[in-house]
Scaffold this motif. Structure first.
Motif, PDB file in Angstrom:
ATOM      1  N   SER A 169       9.417  -3.032   1.044  1.00  0.00           N
ATOM      2  CA  SER A 169       8.625  -1.808   1.100  1.00  0.00           C
ATOM      3  C   SER A 169       7.870  -1.570  -0.209  1.00  0.00           C
ATOM      4  O   SER A 169       6.684  -1.231  -0.204  1.00  0.00           O
ATOM      5  CB  SER A 169       9.536  -0.611   1.406  1.00  0.00           C
ATOM      6  OG  SER A 169       8.801   0.589   1.409  1.00  0.00           O
ATOM      7  N   GLN A 170       8.557  -1.773  -1.339  1.00  0.00           N
ATOM      8  CA  GLN A 170       7.893  -1.624  -2.628  1.00  0.00           C
ATOM      9  C   GLN A 170       6.746  -2.616  -2.787  1.00  0.00           C
ATOM     10  O   GLN A 170       5.668  -2.265  -3.279  1.00  0.00           O
ATOM     11  CB  GLN A 170       8.909  -1.822  -3.753  1.00  0.00           C
ATOM     12  CG  GLN A 170       9.925  -0.693  -3.893  1.00  0.00           C
ATOM     13  CD  GLN A 170      11.052  -1.052  -4.852  1.00  0.00           C
ATOM     14  OE1 GLN A 170      11.305  -2.221  -5.127  1.00  0.00           O
ATOM     15  NE2 GLN A 170      11.738  -0.028  -5.354  1.00  0.00           N
ATOM     16  N   HIS A 173       3.630  -1.639  -0.629  1.00  0.00           N
ATOM     17  CA  HIS A 173       2.932  -0.413  -1.010  1.00  0.00           C
ATOM     18  C   HIS A 173       2.487  -0.367  -2.472  1.00  0.00           C
ATOM     19  O   HIS A 173       1.631   0.443  -2.826  1.00  0.00           O
ATOM     20  CB  HIS A 173       3.820   0.798  -0.695  1.00  0.00           C
ATOM     21  CG  HIS A 173       4.106   0.967   0.767  1.00  0.00           C
ATOM     22  ND1 HIS A 173       5.314   0.629   1.328  1.00  0.00           N
ATOM     23  CD2 HIS A 173       3.322   1.390   1.795  1.00  0.00           C
ATOM     24  CE1 HIS A 173       5.276   0.865   2.629  1.00  0.00           C
ATOM     25  NE2 HIS A 173       4.081   1.331   2.937  1.00  0.00           N
ATOM     26  N   THR A 361       8.802  -4.137  11.939  1.00  0.00           N
ATOM     27  CA  THR A 361       7.846  -3.089  11.566  1.00  0.00           C
ATOM     28  C   THR A 361       6.512  -3.615  11.065  1.00  0.00           C
ATOM     29  O   THR A 361       5.452  -3.111  11.454  1.00  0.00           O
ATOM     30  CB  THR A 361       8.459  -2.196  10.450  1.00  0.00           C
ATOM     31  OG1 THR A 361       9.686  -1.644  10.910  1.00  0.00           O
ATOM     32  CG2 THR A 361       7.499  -1.083  10.058  1.00  0.00           C
ATOM     33  N   TYR A 362       6.541  -4.621  10.203  1.00  0.00           N
ATOM     34  CA  TYR A 362       5.343  -5.043   9.483  1.00  0.00           C
ATOM     35  C   TYR A 362       4.757  -6.320  10.082  1.00  0.00           C
ATOM     36  O   TYR A 362       5.456  -7.333  10.205  1.00  0.00           O
ATOM     37  CB  TYR A 362       5.664  -5.275   8.005  1.00  0.00           C
ATOM     38  CG  TYR A 362       6.341  -4.104   7.344  1.00  0.00           C
ATOM     39  CD1 TYR A 362       5.631  -2.938   7.055  1.00  0.00           C
ATOM     40  CD2 TYR A 362       7.692  -4.145   7.022  1.00  0.00           C
ATOM     41  CE1 TYR A 362       6.250  -1.852   6.451  1.00  0.00           C
ATOM     42  CE2 TYR A 362       8.320  -3.067   6.412  1.00  0.00           C
ATOM     43  CZ  TYR A 362       7.600  -1.928   6.131  1.00  0.00           C
ATOM     44  OH  TYR A 362       8.211  -0.851   5.537  1.00  0.00           O
ATOM     45  N   ASN A 381       0.544  -0.872  10.028  1.00  0.00           N
ATOM     46  CA  ASN A 381       1.449  -1.623   9.153  1.00  0.00           C
ATOM     47  C   ASN A 381       1.151  -3.119   9.176  1.00  0.00           C
ATOM     48  O   ASN A 381       2.062  -3.953   9.279  1.00  0.00           O
ATOM     49  CB  ASN A 381       2.911  -1.385   9.553  1.00  0.00           C
ATOM     50  CG  ASN A 381       3.341   0.043   9.359  1.00  0.00           C
ATOM     51  OD1 ASN A 381       3.087   0.635   8.313  1.00  0.00           O
ATOM     52  ND2 ASN A 381       3.967   0.618  10.375  1.00  0.00           N
TER      53      ASN A 381
END
Length: 406
Positions: A169-170, A173, A361-362, A381
């Protein structure tokens, strides 16, 4: 039973071991657990990890002992009896290396766990044999999987910079800031190309000239020793499996057609599925299922990759560029999720649109520097993982940065 020679040998080993750098797994292990297993392909650093833990926690104390059961001594004595004797002498923790080389090892570990107060840390390189007996220890042992070096670990081990790992996630983003900080200190693209060829195993520190020779030796040990011993695969099939690995190393991302694959390798359709599973358990392959078919292990594989790019370069000196990019991405994503303890592994599957769906998700499309968003422009995403790019922009992320996930 005199253990003096074992302690003398242990002191020699500990003198050769430094406490830094440590593989990523060290900090993830709760070393207070009574029965800890560390499994991983040959050469990934399991022995060093165990010796670092022993040195850091016990120093030169005789309350901890490291043994490797490929020592001929253990052909003549019960491992359980050895552990009992060690505890009687005041022992607290027994580190057992190469446990798969001891006959009926899982029964002995269970007996030690149930019959003593010892803490046990064991390692196994024969992934196939560990998988075969892991169920016997499921209520007692906490099993950890040690992957090959990440790109981040390779940089540290080779003396080219110490950087923090990042979560997925880091990374997604904040990739511009993360990549910018790294690029201020090193030339990531130069080191990345070196890593893809020779960088996935700690023995790169022993020199690059013999690196591929050592890696081919590991592959041969797995195919010629581990595989026949554990699975009863006939020796006559080993050359066919080597041919299968070569075909995978030279092809574009392989979409398996079992009939075609059987014809190309002369392996029967009946056994091909078993062989692919064995090779995956041995960390020679990664099989990536489709996202729209069933769940978990019952899905047929939709694409097959070699386990990492170093294998492709050792087996075939000119591997397919597109395959290398996807092989790296798959390896780093899957490795970062190895110890997530999920019932169903959905860390990475093929995307309905785009190359891969990560963590459910991605959506990630992998490609070269000129790769565009056409295939994934209407998807939430969605990101590009792009090769030959130092710093990205918006949803366009440098491929090399995915090597910082662990």
């Amino acid at each position: 039973m005199d253990l003096t020679l074992f302690f003398q040998e242990q002191q020699k080993l500990l003198k050769q071991v430094t406490l830094e750098p440590k593989r990523y797994l060290y900090s993830l292990i709760d070393w207070k657990q009574r029965l800890i297993g560390i499994i991983g392909q040959r050469g990934v650093g399991k022995t060093t990890l165990m010796l670092q833990a022993l040195k850091e926690q016990y120093g030169s104390s005789d309350q901890a002992l490291y043994i490797s059961v490929d020592n001929p001594f253990f052909k003549t004595i019960s491992l359980y009896e050895f552990a009992i004797h060690f505890e009687q002498l005041g022992g607290e923790t027994l580190f057992i290396d190469e446990v798969h080389k001891y006959s009926d090892w899982s029964s002995h570990l269970k007996a030690i766990y149930d019959g003593t107060q010892l803490n046990i840390v064991f390692s196994g390189s024969s992934m196939l044999q560990i998988h075969a007996q892991e169920a016997d220890l499921s209520r007692r042992a906490i099993i950890h999987h040690l992957a090959n070096l990440s790109f981040r670990e390779y940089l540290w081990l080779s003396g080219n910079g110490q950087f923090a790992a990042t979560t997925l996630s880091q990374l997604l983003h904040n990739h511009v800031a993360i990549a910018g900080n790294i690029a201020e200190q090193i030339k990531p693209l130069k080191h990345f190309q070196d890593y893809l060829v020779r960088g996935c195993y700690p023995f790169i520190c022993e020199g690059s000239d013999t690196y591929h020779i050592k890696l081919i030796s590991i592959v041969n040990q797995i195919l010629e020793s581990d595989l026949p011993y554990v699975t009863q695969v006939p020796i006559t099939q080993i050359d066919k499996l080597k041919k299968l690995l070569y075909l995978l190393s030279e092809s574009a991302p392989f979409e398996p057609n079992i009939s075609k694959l059987s014809a190309m390798t002369d392996i029967s359709r009946v056994t091909m599925g078993d062989y692919l599973r064995y090779l995956e358990h041995a960390s020679l392959l990664n099989r990536i299922p489709g996202s729209n078919k069933g769940t978990g292990r019952i899905r047929k594989p939709e694409k097959i990759y070699l386990y990492n790019t170093n294998l492709a370069n050792a087996i075939n000196k000119t591997p397919h560029t597109g395959t290398s990019r996807e092989t790296f991405f798959v390896n780093q994503i899957r490795s970062s999720y190895y110890n997530s303890r999920k019932l169903v592994d959905n860390s990475i599957v093929l995307g309905l649109t785009g190359d891969f769906l990560v963590d459910g998700t991605y959506t990630i499309e992998v490609g070269g520097k000129n790769k565009g968003f056409e295939q994934i422009k209407s998807i939430d995403n969605a990101y590009l993982a792009v090769d030959n790019m130092e710093i990205g922009f918006k949803n366009k992320i440098p491929l090399w940065l995915f090597g910082f996930l662990y």
